[in-house]
Design a protein around this motif. Structure first.
Motif, PDB file in Angstrom:
ATOM      1  N   PHE A  69      47.850  37.057  38.389  1.00 30.76           N
ATOM      2  CA  PHE A  69      48.141  36.501  39.657  1.00 30.76           C
ATOM      3  C   PHE A  69      47.108  35.332  39.762  1.00 30.76           C
ATOM      4  O   PHE A  69      47.660  34.154  40.305  1.00 30.76           O
ATOM      5  CB  PHE A  69      48.237  37.543  40.851  1.00 30.76           C
ATOM      6  CG  PHE A  69      49.123  38.534  40.723  1.00 30.76           C
ATOM      7  CD1 PHE A  69      50.546  38.369  40.642  1.00 30.76           C
ATOM      8  CD2 PHE A  69      48.700  39.691  40.449  1.00 30.76           C
ATOM      9  CE1 PHE A  69      51.262  39.203  40.391  1.00 30.76           C
ATOM     10  CE2 PHE A  69      49.514  40.959  40.139  1.00 30.76           C
ATOM     11  CZ  PHE A  69      51.005  40.786  40.189  1.00 30.76           C
ATOM     12  N   THR A  70      45.706  35.515  39.704  1.00 26.12           N
ATOM     13  CA  THR A  70      44.960  34.469  39.960  1.00 26.12           C
ATOM     14  C   THR A  70      44.101  34.341  38.734  1.00 26.12           C
ATOM     15  O   THR A  70      42.984  33.738  38.941  1.00 26.12           O
ATOM     16  CB  THR A  70      44.130  35.262  41.321  1.00 26.12           C
ATOM     17  OG1 THR A  70      43.466  36.444  40.832  1.00 26.12           O
ATOM     18  CG2 THR A  70      44.762  35.352  42.546  1.00 26.12           C
ATOM     19  N   GLY A  71      44.496  34.506  37.613  1.00 27.95           N
ATOM     20  CA  GLY A  71      43.579  34.351  36.434  1.00 27.95           C
ATOM     21  C   GLY A  71      42.967  35.535  35.771  1.00 27.95           C
ATOM     22  O   GLY A  71      42.931  36.512  36.460  1.00 27.95           O
ATOM     23  N   GLN A  72      42.565  35.431  34.784  1.00 28.69           N
ATOM     24  CA  GLN A  72      41.825  36.650  33.962  1.00 28.69           C
ATOM     25  C   GLN A  72      40.543  36.655  33.825  1.00 28.69           C
ATOM     26  O   GLN A  72      39.645  37.355  33.109  1.00 28.69           O
ATOM     27  CB  GLN A  72      42.499  36.670  32.426  1.00 28.69           C
ATOM     28  CG  GLN A  72      43.921  37.336  32.630  1.00 28.69           C
ATOM     29  CD  GLN A  72      44.380  37.307  31.112  1.00 28.69           C
ATOM     30  OE1 GLN A  72      44.539  36.362  30.155  1.00 28.69           O
ATOM     31  NE2 GLN A  72      44.516  38.670  30.477  1.00 28.69           N
ATOM     32  N   ALA A  73      39.791  35.825  34.911  1.00 27.74           N
ATOM     33  CA  ALA A  73      38.351  35.810  34.675  1.00 27.74           C
ATOM     34  C   ALA A  73      37.595  37.184  35.186  1.00 27.74           C
ATOM     35  O   ALA A  73      36.693  37.391  34.136  1.00 27.74           O
ATOM     36  CB  ALA A  73      37.693  34.762  35.703  1.00 27.74           C
ATOM     37  N   PRO A  74      38.323  37.926  36.128  1.00 30.24           N
ATOM     38  CA  PRO A  74      37.610  39.200  35.984  1.00 30.24           C
ATOM     39  C   PRO A  74      37.664  39.989  34.865  1.00 30.24           C
ATOM     40  O   PRO A  74      36.897  41.006  34.583  1.00 30.24           O
ATOM     41  CB  PRO A  74      38.236  39.798  37.471  1.00 30.24           C
ATOM     42  CG  PRO A  74      38.947  38.697  38.114  1.00 30.24           C
ATOM     43  CD  PRO A  74      39.348  37.688  36.929  1.00 30.24           C
ATOM     44  N   TYR A  75      38.861  39.958  34.321  1.00 27.76           N
ATOM     45  CA  TYR A  75      39.096  40.620  32.956  1.00 27.76           C
ATOM     46  C   TYR A  75      38.065  40.511  32.027  1.00 27.76           C
ATOM     47  O   TYR A  75      37.479  41.260  31.342  1.00 27.76           O
ATOM     48  CB  TYR A  75      40.606  40.583  32.481  1.00 27.76           C
ATOM     49  CG  TYR A  75      40.597  41.144  30.967  1.00 27.76           C
ATOM     50  CD1 TYR A  75      40.737  42.495  30.981  1.00 27.76           C
ATOM     51  CD2 TYR A  75      41.075  40.417  30.118  1.00 27.76           C
ATOM     52  CE1 TYR A  75      40.911  43.133  29.666  1.00 27.76           C
ATOM     53  CE2 TYR A  75      41.429  40.842  28.691  1.00 27.76           C
ATOM     54  CZ  TYR A  75      41.040  42.357  28.648  1.00 27.76           C
ATOM     55  OH  TYR A  75      41.486  42.974  27.241  1.00 27.76           O
ATOM     56  N   ARG A  76      37.773  39.091  31.984  1.00 24.47           N
ATOM     57  CA  ARG A  76      36.561  38.719  31.025  1.00 24.47           C
ATOM     58  C   ARG A  76      35.325  39.021  31.421  1.00 24.47           C
ATOM     59  O   ARG A  76      34.478  39.721  30.448  1.00 24.47           O
ATOM     60  CB  ARG A  76      36.737  37.013  30.898  1.00 24.47           C
ATOM     61  CG  ARG A  76      37.616  36.581  29.891  1.00 24.47           C
ATOM     62  CD  ARG A  76      37.820  35.094  29.597  1.00 24.47           C
ATOM     63  NE  ARG A  76      38.121  34.129  30.782  1.00 24.47           N
ATOM     64  CZ  ARG A  76      39.356  33.847  31.085  1.00 24.47           C
ATOM     65  NH1 ARG A  76      40.390  34.291  30.438  1.00 24.47           N
ATOM     66  NH2 ARG A  76      39.833  33.248  32.051  1.00 24.47           N
ATOM     67  N   VAL A  77      34.828  39.208  32.693  1.00 25.11           N
ATOM     68  CA  VAL A  77      33.817  39.711  33.020  1.00 25.11           C
ATOM     69  C   VAL A  77      33.747  41.248  32.745  1.00 25.11           C
ATOM     70  O   VAL A  77      32.577  41.609  32.456  1.00 25.11           O
ATOM     71  CB  VAL A  77      33.507  39.403  34.803  1.00 25.11           C
ATOM     72  CG1 VAL A  77      32.679  40.447  35.345  1.00 25.11           C
ATOM     73  CG2 VAL A  77      33.174  38.043  34.749  1.00 25.11           C
TER      74      VAL A  77
ATOM     75  N   VAL B 149      41.241  43.011  37.511  1.00 20.66           N
ATOM     76  CA  VAL B 149      41.375  43.025  36.138  1.00 20.66           C
ATOM     77  C   VAL B 149      42.629  43.180  35.527  1.00 20.66           C
ATOM     78  O   VAL B 149      43.212  44.142  35.588  1.00 20.66           O
ATOM     79  CB  VAL B 149      40.390  44.103  35.630  1.00 20.66           C
ATOM     80  CG1 VAL B 149      40.692  44.313  34.134  1.00 20.66           C
ATOM     81  CG2 VAL B 149      38.977  43.984  35.995  1.00 20.66           C
ATOM     82  N   PHE B 150      43.129  42.192  34.895  1.00 17.35           N
ATOM     83  CA  PHE B 150      44.590  42.068  34.225  1.00 17.35           C
ATOM     84  C   PHE B 150      44.323  41.742  33.043  1.00 17.35           C
ATOM     85  O   PHE B 150      44.281  40.580  32.440  1.00 17.35           O
ATOM     86  CB  PHE B 150      45.390  41.159  34.897  1.00 17.35           C
ATOM     87  CG  PHE B 150      45.655  41.063  36.507  1.00 17.35           C
ATOM     88  CD1 PHE B 150      46.397  42.518  37.076  1.00 17.35           C
ATOM     89  CD2 PHE B 150      44.833  40.682  37.516  1.00 17.35           C
ATOM     90  CE1 PHE B 150      46.590  42.643  38.287  1.00 17.35           C
ATOM     91  CE2 PHE B 150      45.140  41.115  38.938  1.00 17.35           C
ATOM     92  CZ  PHE B 150      46.093  42.016  39.375  1.00 17.35           C
ATOM     93  N   PRO B 151      44.353  42.773  31.973  1.00 14.48           N
ATOM     94  CA  PRO B 151      44.242  42.524  30.510  1.00 14.48           C
ATOM     95  C   PRO B 151      45.580  41.747  29.932  1.00 14.48           C
ATOM     96  O   PRO B 151      45.235  41.180  28.927  1.00 14.48           O
ATOM     97  CB  PRO B 151      44.466  44.284  30.016  1.00 14.48           C
ATOM     98  CG  PRO B 151      43.899  44.984  31.187  1.00 14.48           C
ATOM     99  CD  PRO B 151      44.610  44.467  32.445  1.00 14.48           C
ATOM    100  N   HIS B 152      46.591  41.885  30.705  1.00 14.23           N
ATOM    101  CA  HIS B 152      47.772  41.137  30.014  1.00 14.23           C
ATOM    102  C   HIS B 152      48.072  39.918  30.800  1.00 14.23           C
ATOM    103  O   HIS B 152      48.304  39.899  32.097  1.00 14.23           O
ATOM    104  CB  HIS B 152      49.054  42.131  30.090  1.00 14.23           C
ATOM    105  CG  HIS B 152      48.988  43.316  29.452  1.00 14.23           C
ATOM    106  ND1 HIS B 152      48.670  43.459  28.014  1.00 14.23           N
ATOM    107  CD2 HIS B 152      48.740  44.776  29.892  1.00 14.23           C
ATOM    108  CE1 HIS B 152      48.395  45.014  27.912  1.00 14.23           C
ATOM    109  NE2 HIS B 152      48.461  45.528  28.795  1.00 14.23           N
TER     110      HIS B 152
END
Ligand code: SAH
Ligand code: MG
Length: 216
Positions: A179-187, A171-174
């Motif tokens: 590194f691999t996209g923000q899909a986990p942050y959106r989830v 989860v990367f809010p910024h």
């Protein structure tokens, strides 16, 4: 304070191929031990070579439950040949595709944890489609495209029992840290926005949420 894993478990974790740093691993282990007290299975999406599975298996052993781990073992997009996270040792020379299953099995054997783990080999949405029992813990660490991360959430989060934990990795809010996209942050945002989950802790890119409500 949570009980840290025994030195031999930590040594097996450190020796295993994979993508989980120690501080996040300790937070994952702590969450799995806590959730294990519900007496329900613990499930992981994204086995790879079993690095994080060791920690879930250790927690499952302590709780007398099973750790279930889901992967097709053909690797994510960013792990394919030519991409940043590719490891040539994971390619099966006979078929010419990645196959992390043999390494995963060696990892668990060396850690002495085979007994506590059930490996589910296949695509996460296909396994979720035939799944129908409550889980005390779901760890989402599979594909990082929106398609995969969303399917993992929709397929598995509904099975987290009341009081159980949903843990999301990468989860990367910024956007600059991604590194691999923000899909986990959106989830992660979607889980919080559903009203069904409440945040418990954040360690690096690992987020631990507790199921506190019904509708997802
Ligand atoms: N938890 C591991 C890392 C997982 S890497 C560790 O601690 O090291 C992500 C894994 O998800 C890869 O092994 C990939 O094969 C798997 N994966 C990606 N998309 C998937 C899907 N749709 N179904 C099943 N597995 C998937
Ligand atoms: Mg990850």
């Amino acid at each position: 304070m949570p009980a840290a894993p025994q030195p031999e478990i930590l040594a097996a974790f450190e020796a295993a191929k994979g993508f989980m740093p120690l501080d996040e691993g300790l937070a994952l282990h702590d969450a799995a031990v806590t959730a294990g007290r519900l007496g329900l299975p613990l499930l992981e999406v994204g086995t790879y070579c079993g690095r994080s599975t060791i920690l879930l298996a250790d927690a499952a052993r302590a709780a007398g439950v099973s750790a279930l781990t889901v992967d097709h073992h053909r690797g994510s997009e960013e792990q394919q040949p030519g991409w940043d996270y590719h490891d040539p040792e994971t390619v099966d020379p006979e078929v010419g595709l990645m196959d992390t299953l043999p390494t995963f099995r060696r990892t668990l054997f060396k850690a002495g944890l085979e007994e506590h783990v059930v490996a589910l080999v296949g695509r996460s949405p296909r396994i979720a489609a035939v799944w129908n029992s409550p889980l005390g813990f779901v760890f989402v660490d599979g594909g990082h495209t929106d398609e995969h991360a969303t399917a993992d959430y929709e397929g598995w989060a509904p099975h987290v029992a009341e009081g159980g934990l949903l843990v999301i990795h990468d989860v990367f809010p910024h956007p600059e840290d991604e590194f691999t996209g923000q899909a986990p942050y959106r989830v992660y945002l979607r889980a919080l926005g559903s009203g069904a989950f409440t945040e418990v802790s954040a360690t690096g890119s690992l987020r631990v949420l507790r199921r506190t409500g019904a509708g997802i």
